[in-house]
Design a protein around this motif. Structure first.
Motif, PDB file in Angstrom:
ATOM      1  N   SER A  15       0.818  -1.197   0.000  1.00 55.77           N
ATOM      2  CA  SER A  15       0.000   0.000   0.000  1.00 55.77           C
ATOM      3  C   SER A  15       0.848   1.240   0.000  1.00 55.77           C
ATOM      4  CB  SER A  15      -0.906   0.008   1.244  1.00 55.77           C
ATOM      5  OG  SER A  15      -0.135  -0.066   2.423  1.00 55.77           O
ATOM      6  N   ALA A  16       2.168   1.092   0.202  1.00 53.64           N
ATOM      7  CA  ALA A  16       3.038   2.258   0.115  1.00 53.64           C
ATOM      8  C   ALA A  16       2.996   2.863  -1.256  1.00 53.64           C
ATOM      9  CB  ALA A  16       4.474   1.855   0.469  1.00 53.64           C
ATOM     10  N   SER A  17       2.727   2.070  -2.264  1.00 55.71           N
ATOM     11  CA  SER A  17       2.661   2.603  -3.612  1.00 55.71           C
ATOM     12  C   SER A  17       1.278   3.098  -3.977  1.00 55.71           C
ATOM     13  CB  SER A  17       3.089   1.519  -4.616  1.00 55.71           C
ATOM     14  OG  SER A  17       2.212   0.407  -4.534  1.00 55.71           O
ATOM     15  N   THR A  18       0.292   2.814  -3.144  1.00 57.64           N
ATOM     16  CA  THR A  18      -1.063   3.237  -3.448  1.00 57.64           C
ATOM     17  C   THR A  18      -1.593   4.244  -2.464  1.00 57.64           C
ATOM     18  OG1 THR A  18      -1.996   1.427  -2.151  1.00 57.64           O
ATOM     19  CG2 THR A  18      -1.551   0.988  -4.475  1.00 57.64           C
ATOM     20  N   GLY A  19      -0.954   4.307  -1.281  1.00 61.34           N
ATOM     21  CA  GLY A  19      -1.390   5.263  -0.283  1.00 61.34           C
ATOM     22  C   GLY A  19      -2.564   4.767   0.545  1.00 61.34           C
ATOM     23  N   SER A  20      -3.031   3.528   0.358  1.00 56.32           N
ATOM     24  CA  SER A  20      -4.153   3.012   1.124  1.00 56.32           C
ATOM     25  C   SER A  20      -3.698   2.634   2.521  1.00 56.32           C
ATOM     26  CB  SER A  20      -4.749   1.787   0.430  1.00 56.32           C
ATOM     27  OG  SER A  20      -3.791   0.754   0.329  1.00 56.32           O
ATOM     28  N   THR A  21      -4.580   2.814   3.490  1.00 51.14           N
ATOM     29  CA  THR A  21      -4.241   2.522   4.876  1.00 51.14           C
ATOM     30  C   THR A  21      -5.398   1.797   5.539  1.00 51.14           C
ATOM     31  OG1 THR A  21      -5.107   4.655   5.584  1.00 51.14           O
ATOM     32  CG2 THR A  21      -2.762   4.556   5.074  1.00 51.14           C
ATOM     33  N   ALA A  22      -5.074   1.081   6.595  1.00 51.58           N
ATOM     34  CA  ALA A  22      -6.100   0.371   7.337  1.00 51.58           C
ATOM     35  C   ALA A  22      -6.811   1.332   8.275  1.00 51.58           C
ATOM     36  CB  ALA A  22      -5.463  -0.777   8.127  1.00 51.58           C
ATOM     37  N   PRO A  23      -8.090   1.062   8.583  1.00 53.40           N
ATOM     38  CA  PRO A  23      -8.817   1.929   9.513  1.00 53.40           C
ATOM     39  C   PRO A  23      -8.114   1.965  10.862  1.00 53.40           C
ATOM     40  CG  PRO A  23     -10.327   0.441   8.345  1.00 53.40           C
ATOM     41  CD  PRO A  23      -8.938  -0.008   8.023  1.00 53.40           C
ATOM     42  N   GLY A  24      -8.050   3.149  11.449  1.00 50.50           N
ATOM     43  CA  GLY A  24      -7.452   3.308  12.754  1.00 50.50           C
ATOM     44  C   GLY A  24      -5.943   3.270  12.762  1.00 50.50           C
ATOM     45  N   ALA A  25      -5.315   3.383  11.608  1.00 54.20           N
ATOM     46  CA  ALA A  25      -3.859   3.342  11.535  1.00 54.20           C
ATOM     47  C   ALA A  25      -3.260   4.586  12.187  1.00 54.20           C
ATOM     48  CB  ALA A  25      -3.406   3.238  10.082  1.00 54.20           C
ATOM     49  N   ASP A  26      -2.032   4.428  12.687  1.00 55.66           N
ATOM     50  CA  ASP A  26      -1.329   5.550  13.282  1.00 55.66           C
ATOM     51  C   ASP A  26      -1.104   6.618  12.220  1.00 55.66           C
ATOM     52  OD1 ASP A  26       0.193   7.074  15.052  1.00 55.66           O
ATOM     53  OD2 ASP A  26       2.032   6.153  14.342  1.00 55.66           O
ATOM     54  N   PRO A  27      -1.394   7.901  12.521  1.00 53.57           N
ATOM     55  CA  PRO A  27      -1.219   8.963  11.513  1.00 53.57           C
ATOM     56  C   PRO A  27       0.196   9.024  10.956  1.00 53.57           C
ATOM     57  CG  PRO A  27      -2.496   9.778  13.372  1.00 53.57           C
ATOM     58  CD  PRO A  27      -2.022   8.409  13.748  1.00 53.57           C
ATOM     59  N   ALA A  28       1.199   8.803  11.812  1.00 54.68           N
ATOM     60  CA  ALA A  28       2.580   8.844  11.335  1.00 54.68           C
ATOM     61  C   ALA A  28       2.842   7.731  10.326  1.00 54.68           C
ATOM     62  CB  ALA A  28       3.550   8.734  12.513  1.00 54.68           C
ATOM     63  N   GLU A  29       2.285   6.532  10.578  1.00 50.44           N
ATOM     64  CA  GLU A  29       2.454   5.432   9.636  1.00 50.44           C
ATOM     65  C   GLU A  29       1.712   5.716   8.331  1.00 50.44           C
ATOM     66  OE1 GLU A  29       1.182   1.904  11.570  1.00 50.44           O
ATOM     67  OE2 GLU A  29       2.838   1.892  13.027  1.00 50.44           O
ATOM     68  N   PHE A  86       8.115  11.712   6.722  1.00 46.51           N
ATOM     69  CA  PHE A  86       7.732  10.567   7.544  1.00 46.51           C
ATOM     70  C   PHE A  86       8.158   9.246   6.928  1.00 46.51           C
ATOM     71  CE2 PHE A  86       5.024  13.938   9.060  1.00 46.51           C
ATOM     72  CZ  PHE A  86       4.962  13.706  10.427  1.00 46.51           C
ATOM     73  N   ALA A  87       8.540   9.253   5.640  1.00 43.40           N
ATOM     74  CA  ALA A  87       9.034   8.034   5.004  1.00 43.40           C
ATOM     75  C   ALA A  87      10.502   7.783   5.344  1.00 43.40           C
ATOM     76  CB  ALA A  87       8.851   8.113   3.492  1.00 43.40           C
ATOM     77  N   GLN A  88      11.145   8.737   6.004  1.00 46.56           N
ATOM     78  CA  GLN A  88      12.535   8.577   6.404  1.00 46.56           C
ATOM     79  C   GLN A  88      12.625   7.866   7.753  1.00 46.56           C
ATOM     80  OE1 GLN A  88      15.287   9.791   4.588  1.00 46.56           O
ATOM     81  NE2 GLN A  88      13.806  10.233   2.966  1.00 46.56           N
ATOM     82  N   GLU A  89      13.825   7.358   8.051  1.00 40.79           N
ATOM     83  CA  GLU A  89      14.074   6.817   9.385  1.00 40.79           C
ATOM     84  C   GLU A  89      13.941   7.949  10.398  1.00 40.79           C
ATOM     85  OE1 GLU A  89      14.566   3.724  10.136  1.00 40.79           O
ATOM     86  OE2 GLU A  89      14.648   2.956   8.082  1.00 40.79           O
ATOM     87  N   ARG A  90      13.542   7.626  11.617  1.00 40.04           N
ATOM     88  CA  ARG A  90      13.279   8.665  12.621  1.00 40.04           C
ATOM     89  C   ARG A  90      14.489   9.572  12.847  1.00 40.04           C
ATOM     90  NH1 ARG A  90       8.620   8.280  15.513  1.00 40.04           N
ATOM     91  NH2 ARG A  90       7.408   6.359  15.273  1.00 40.04           N
ATOM     92  N   GLY A  91      15.666   8.996  12.850  1.00 41.45           N
ATOM     93  CA  GLY A  91      16.849   9.800  13.109  1.00 41.45           C
ATOM     94  C   GLY A  91      17.282  10.661  11.940  1.00 41.45           C
ATOM     95  N   GLU A  92      16.627  10.490  10.784  1.00 47.77           N
ATOM     96  CA  GLU A  92      17.007  11.235   9.588  1.00 47.77           C
ATOM     97  C   GLU A  92      15.948  12.245   9.160  1.00 47.77           C
ATOM     98  OE1 GLU A  92      17.669   8.244   6.675  1.00 47.77           O
ATOM     99  OE2 GLU A  92      19.425   7.389   7.681  1.00 47.77           O
TER     100      GLU A  92
END
Length: 218
Positions: A15-29, A86-92
């Motif tokens: 879904s990273a290529s489509t942008g679809s997400t599951a209900p209730g997913a973390d906003p950051a994810e 947000f697609a980067q590693e947290r430290g980057e």
């Protein structure tokens, strides 16, 4: 330009290529999946390319129109870059976040006083492009996991050249500045299009490699 560190694995979501997400997913994810999709990079490229084409097709617009168009471009790109962080590693994420803030602030400055001088508008755009180019080139050199690092480095180098040219050779008229900005936006947009399609190819290879792996033993 912010590009994810490496192609998202199918396990973490095609879904990273489509942008679809599951209900209730973390906003950051959710933002990570969206920012890591090649379509998001494509949208950012088009947001750069379209204003450039408009400026080249309408070079005789007033300085007010130019400042408004550039201001809107900077705000939109700032939004694209914020999500892509947000697609980067947290430290980057910090450099990308600062870059997004820089775009938004520059856009606000352009829209806050659209009747500002040509020199002021050149200064704002030149600094944004120079900083963007340097950070993009650094990311391409420092992050070995990035696919097609040469294309990304080319985008960074082009941004550096664009910033230096705008800062070192200030336009004498609104028409000259419009043509200069339009040309650079088109060039940057074309390079970003290449990066977006290169990222799509990397994602597809990651999916193909994963499907070719033998299933894990039970």
């Amino acid at each position: 330009m912010t590009v994810p560190r490496e192609p998202a694995s199918p396990a973490s979501g095609p879904s990273a290529s489509t942008g679809s997400t599951a209900p209730g997913a973390d906003p950051a994810e959710t933002l990570a999946r969206l920012g890591g999709s090649w379509t998001w990079l494509l949208g950012s490229a088009l947001a750069t390319l379209v204003p450039g084409i408009i400026l080249l097709a309408w070079p005789n617009g007033t300085l007010h129109v130019l400042a408004v168009l550039v201001g809107l471009y900077l705000l939109v790109i700032g939004g694209f870059r914020f999500v892509a962080v947000f697609a980067q590693e947290r430290g980057e994420r910090l450099p990308g976040l600062l870059l997004a803030v820089l775009y938004v602030l520059a856009g606000v400055l352009c829209l806050r006083n659209p009747l500002q001088t040509i020199a002021a508008l050149s200064l704002i755009v030149g600094i944004v492009w120079l900083v963007t180019g340097m950070l993009t080139a650094y990311a391409a050199l420092a992050t070995k996991a990035l696919p097609h690092r040469g294309v990304l480095f080319g985008a960074g180098a082009l941004g550096i050249v664009a910033g230096v040219v705008v800062l070192a050779l200030p336009a004498e008229s609104a028409v000259a500045l419009t043509r200069l900005l339009g040309l650079w936006l088109v060039l940057l947009g074309v390079v970003e299009l290449a990066v977006a399609f290169a990222w799509r190819a990397a994602l597809r290879r990651a999916v193909a490699d994963h499907s070719a792996d033998p299933p894990a033993a039970a």
